[in-house]
Design an enzyme around this catalytic site. Structure first.
Site, PDB file in Angstrom:
ATOM      1  N   LYS A  76       8.048  13.990  -1.441  1.00  0.00           N
ATOM      2  CA  LYS A  76       9.507  14.060  -1.269  1.00  0.00           C
ATOM      3  C   LYS A  76       9.828  15.224  -0.342  1.00  0.00           C
ATOM      4  O   LYS A  76       9.211  16.298  -0.444  1.00  0.00           O
ATOM      5  CB  LYS A  76      10.144  14.267  -2.648  1.00  0.00           C
ATOM      6  CG  LYS A  76      11.658  14.170  -2.688  1.00  0.00           C
ATOM      7  CD  LYS A  76      12.156  14.372  -4.129  1.00  0.00           C
ATOM      8  CE  LYS A  76      13.657  14.191  -4.269  1.00  0.00           C
ATOM      9  NZ  LYS A  76      14.114  14.387  -5.657  1.00  0.00           N
ATOM     10  N   SER A 166      17.115  10.885  -7.164  1.00  0.00           N
ATOM     11  CA  SER A 166      17.138  11.180  -5.745  1.00  0.00           C
ATOM     12  C   SER A 166      15.793  10.955  -5.038  1.00  0.00           C
ATOM     13  O   SER A 166      15.737  10.978  -3.818  1.00  0.00           O
ATOM     14  CB  SER A 166      17.563  12.632  -5.541  1.00  0.00           C
ATOM     15  OG  SER A 166      16.629  13.498  -6.147  1.00  0.00           O
ATOM     16  N   SER A 190      15.672  12.372 -11.520  1.00  0.00           N
ATOM     17  CA  SER A 190      15.466  12.019 -10.115  1.00  0.00           C
ATOM     18  C   SER A 190      14.116  11.401  -9.770  1.00  0.00           C
ATOM     19  O   SER A 190      13.983  10.782  -8.723  1.00  0.00           O
ATOM     20  CB  SER A 190      15.677  13.254  -9.233  1.00  0.00           C
ATOM     21  OG  SER A 190      17.038  13.387  -8.919  1.00  0.00           O
TER      22      SER A 190
END
Lengths: 521, 442
Positions: A76, A166, A190
């Protein structure tokens, strides 16, 4: 071969049936082929191929660095990667190249894993759809699966579902078979939310078990690096690599001695599974509720004790989470002033003017609203009413969990999300805050209490999308949690994604997979 | 009307590294040369990007600082005063920024960013610049004795902000203003007194005092730091729980045992051990290295400490102050001074001649006292016949004075003695000379 598990592909690499460069090339090609998913912000092709070459050299001489040598992974884009741009999907950090690796990234590299790219996300990890980043929304790979497309009458370019967030890019990467493992971050869900919507395994370890050094913080007291893989066993391999004390993160703890792999002689009849009654949310979809009951029955039929439990303060969790999150955002975002790194406004009339315009230009509305709310909650006259109250409730929430676990419950079984993935065009009808409030409802209490949790897909909805459930464990009982999850994974036998109109490709891959199985792996 | 003064002190903690990073701490290093990833608060370094203070849980509260002030015409009356310390807390120092308006540029130096600071908040218990200066001087000595801060104001290791107001005794406190960015104790006293004077004039001419540095509430925006686990401090070894490694914890009793001799105790010891004046003990303690100098000289001579203190206060300090030098820079070592004093003690040189020798040694430090005495012929004249001859000459040159002495005014004898001293460049023993002159005139 892209559909293999880490354990399988690692074995193939060691036995020379597959080279790391070949594997890396295939992953990069797969990224290119699935560009429309927007799962990656940066592709590190050149470095990856060099790394893979070195992995091959080691594998050829029979001296692999570890169980992950030659395995492609993605990260990420809110984890720092040395000499590789790290943006947090924000204008603020566009072009920012960190001089160091996050501890978790370094640990994977030390094992010989090959970094192939940085995954898309919501700006600074604030969101639950991966729709609010500077580089555009992430599309859920299942939008292009045969199961979804065959029922959809819409155009594939407008009728697609969100990946969740996310860490949507990380989940989409693992689900679309371009990456064998991806790192996400989990502050309120997330990692688990996109993992759940994209039909992959998503583990949020106990707070403190895995170092946050190099993870650009959202909420320091809740952030945990998350692990996204295609099997529970793979998640266990990665956790064993990542866990442990780090002097650069004072909140880390020494990991207890862990088994080399998930124990096989495990007996589900020794387990007690709790079903928190407060998780029967009014907005919970019928299908998700049905999955939840089906799996609970599965445990019961297999001989586990299953009982309803109560977490009375959980209903207040999302409000308190919001207050605490904003407060920490306010202080964590203070460092972005345009001085040391990142975006700097051209306005130079004064230092203060430069700070203000830098921050206005660099952050999106979501970040600005949370920082502003946080500063409001922390005003002297509001501090007791908001921050202190939220911390007190947080303690009650943690105590609820503690009480349930000390009453003999081993794991809790809950839904991960209210329903399967929402269509993008529907999702953006509501603002980020409303969406986060709905979507984090089942996941953020775990972060408030610092507990480990894992989500795994258990069924396909009538729309052809994954439905996942969450297992929550006791503090530092991550391995017990993985063991139960592994058992469940074997029971549900969730199918691998099959892309629409991609049958030939899939046939080839299946044959590789079968061949591998036949050779006794 | 009277002045009211409170102080806020930021003392840089003397350590090799910064509070939460391994970067070195050094004064005048090239800009941005002592900056780690952490100090630059790069994203992902924890905890960074905002200032960390102990606002809600200070290291110490409700303390007192006792200090002394000199009064009277000769400034030899010692008054003991005290000021309450509200709290002491740890903080991180900030970087320095400099805005160039002309070129619209901001220059930033992060060398100082993250250096540990002690913030001491003193209650408004002082009334003038001199009191504030005396309190700060004592604080500097304590910090230096502890070795926790070098406390040099000019180098920014000790920064003092003063809150100043005036009021009529009994009335509520007046509007206060801030005096900041002062680089020495002397200037601090002057700036405070100037501000008190200014405020009094404003009020006396019917005006009102305005607070120009209106500070906004500094408690806003603070929250507990989640990246730093709590540090447990135990009163004594007995309080440390059994499952905790005693070597890994902070125990107050252990630290207390390591605290070195602090200035008040040091001054008391000097007065009691050497029989010197209290005011001299202040100078000995205040001047860096002077106490050790004095004690070394005392150990190396047979002279009374009270005589040694005279040499140290008048000759040594006089010369050092004249040239703006520190004790460590003195050209005359304790050993050399002890040799000189020993020559006086053994009667080889008179004390007045010894003062000339001292000045010569100051100029030519490589020469020993004995050598200078010889070269300049400053040795004591102990030959009675010669003394008699010199006195005879003086008596013959001042017949009128001799008459006056014979008439009973013994004071004039001193003039004759002075003449003898002048003629012999002070190489005579006054007691002997006086006896001879008395014989001759009476």
């Amino acid at each position: 071969m892209l559909g293999l598990s880490i354990r399988e592909v690692s074995q193939a690499l060691k036995e020379g049936r597959l080279s790391a460069t070949e594997l890396c090339r295939k992953c990069i090609n797969q990224i290119e082929r699935t560009r429309f998913l927007n799962a990656y912000i940066t592709i590190t092709e050149e470095q990856a191929m060099e790394q893979a070459q070195r992995a091959d050299d080691r594998l050829r001489t029979g001296k692999p660095l570890g169980s992950l040598d030659g395995i492609p992974f993605s990260v990420k884009d809110n984890f720092c990667t040395e000499n590789i741009e790290t943006t947090c999907a924000s204008i603020m950090l566009k072009g920012y190249v960190p001089p160091f690796n996050a501890t978790v990234v370094q640990k994977l590299l030390d094992q010989g894993a090959v970094l192939i790219g940085k995954n898309n996300l919501d700006e600074f990890a604030m969101g639950s759809g991966s729709t609010d980043g500077a580089f555009g929304p992430v599309r859920n790979p299942w939008s292009y699966a045969a199961s979804y497309r065959e029922q959809s009458r819409g155009d594939p370019d407008s009728d697609w579902v969100i990946a969740g967030g996310s860490s949507g890019g990380s989940a989409a990467a693992v689900a679309s078979l371009s990456s064998f493992l991806a790192l996400g971050s989990d502050t309120g869900g997330s990692t688990r939310n996109p993992g759940s919507l994209c039909g992959v395994v998503a583990l949020k370890p106990t707070y403190g078990l895995v170092s946050r050094h190099g993870l650009i913080p959202l909420v320091n007291s809740m952030d945990v690096p998350g692990i996204l893989t295609r099997s529970v066993h793979d998640a266990a391999i990665v956790l064993r690599t990542l866990q442990g004390q780090d002097e650069k993160d004072s909140t880390t703890v020494q990991a207890q001695s862990t088994p080399h792999s998930i124990p096989e002689d495990f007996d589900i009849r020794d387990m007690c599974v709790g079903l928190p009654k407060e998780y029967h949310a009014p907005d919970l979809s019928k299908e998700t509720l049905a999955q939840w009951s089906r799996v609970a029955d599965m445990f019961e039929k297999a001989g586990a004790r299953v009982r309803e439990v109560s977490l009375p303060h959980t209903q207040h969790s999302i409000v308190c989470y919001h207050v605490l999150c904003c407060c920490e955002v306010a202080s964590n975002m203070a460092r972005f002033d345009g001085l040391e790194y990142g975006h700097r406004s051209a306005v130079d009339s004064s230092t203060d003017a430069m700070y203000a315009t830098t921050r206005h230009e660099g952050f999106n509305n979501v970040v600005r609203r949370r920082a502003l709310s946080g500063n409001y909650f922390l005003l002297k006259q509001n501090y007791e009413r908001y921050f202190v109250k939220a911390q007190q409730i947080r303690r009650l929430i943690a105590e609820d969990f503690k009480r349930v676990f000390s009453s003999g419950v081993d794991v809790l079984l809950t839904p991960t999300t209210l329903s399967d993935a929402t269509r993008y065009s529907d999702f953006i009808q509501e603002d980020n805050r409303t969406r986060s409030t709905q979507d984090d409802i089942f996941t953020q209490p775990v972060n408030m209490a610092g507990l480990p949790a894992i989500t795994l897909p258990t069924g396909i909805s009538h729309r052809g999308l994954p439905i996942s459930l969450q297992l929550i464990g006791q503090t530092l009982q991550d391995w017990k949690l993985l063991t139960v999850a592994h058992w469940l994974e074997q029971q549900v036998n969730f199918p691998m994604i099959r892309f629409h109109g991609d049958s030939n490709e899939r046939e080839v891959e299946r044959s590789v997979s079968e061949r591998t199985h036949i050779t006794g792996l | 009307m009277v002045g009211v003064v409170g102080l806020e002190v930021h003392a840089q903690i003397q350590s090799r590294s910064k509070l939460f990073s391994g970067s070195h701490v050094k004064f005048m290093a090239p800009p941005n040369s002592l900056v780690s990833h952490f100090d630059a608060s790069l994203p992902g370094t924890l905890p960074a990007g905002y200032q960390i203070t102990q606002q809600r849980l200070p290291i110490a509260v409700d303390g007192t600082l006792v200090y002394c002030q000199f009064e009277g015409r000769k400034r030899n009356q010692v008054l003991t005063r005290s000021v309450r310390i509200k709290q002491i807390q740890l903080e991180q120092d900030s970087g320095k920024s400099l805005h160039d308006d002309e070129r619209s540029q901001t220059l930033i130096d992060l060398n100082r960013a993250g250096v540990g600071l002690m913030e001491l908040v003193m209650e408004p218990d002082m009334c003038c610049g001199e009191e504030a200066a005396a309190a700060i001087r004592e604080l500097q000595l304590i910090l230096q004795a502890l070795g926790t801060c070098q406390a040099n104001m000019a180098e920014g290791q000790l920064r003092v902000d003063a809150n100043v107001s005036v009021h009529r005794p009994g009335d509520p406190l007046g509007v206060r203003t801030e005096v900041k960015n002062i680089n020495s104790v002397r200037h601090l006293a002057k700036a405070i007194d100037y501000e008190i004077q200014r405020q009094m004039e404003v009020l006396q001419s019917g005006g009102t005092v305005l607070n120009e540095t209106r500070s906004f509430d500094s408690r806003s925006g603070f929250m507990p730091e989640p990246n730093l686990p709590p540090l447990y401090v135990y009163e004594s070894d007995a309080c440390v729980p059994a499952d905790v490694d005693p070597a890994q914890v902070v125990v107050i009793d252990r630290i207390r045992a390591q605290v070195p001799e602090l200035p008040p105790a040091r001054r008391l010891r000097l007065v009691e051990t050497y029989g010197i004046l209290l005011e001299h003990s202040f100078t000995l303690v205040n001047e860096d290295g002077l106490m050790n100098y004095f004690e070394s000289v005392v150990q190396m001579t047979k002279a009374e400490p009270r005589k040694v203190i005279g040499w140290v206060m008048k000759e040594l300090m006089g010369n050092l102050n004249l040239q703006g030098m520190k004790v460590a820079q003195s050209p005359i070592s304790p050993h050399a001074l002890a040799e000189l004093i020993n020559l006086v003690e053994s009667g080889h040189v008179s004390s007045s001649a010894a003062k000339q020798v001292f000045q010569e040694m100051w100029k030519v430090p490589e020469k020993k006292a004995r050598q200078i005495v010889k070269e300049l012929d400053l040795g004591m004249i102990n030959d009675r016949k010669e003394l008699w001859r010199i006195c005879q000459g003086v008596v013959e040159r001042y017949p009128e004075e001799v008459q006056i002495i014979r008439a009973g005014n013994m004071k004039v004898l001193n003039k004759l003695m002075g003449e003898v001293q002048r003629e012999t460049k002070g190489r005579t023993d006054p007691v002997q000379v006086r006896a001879i002159l008395e014989d001759m005139t009476l």
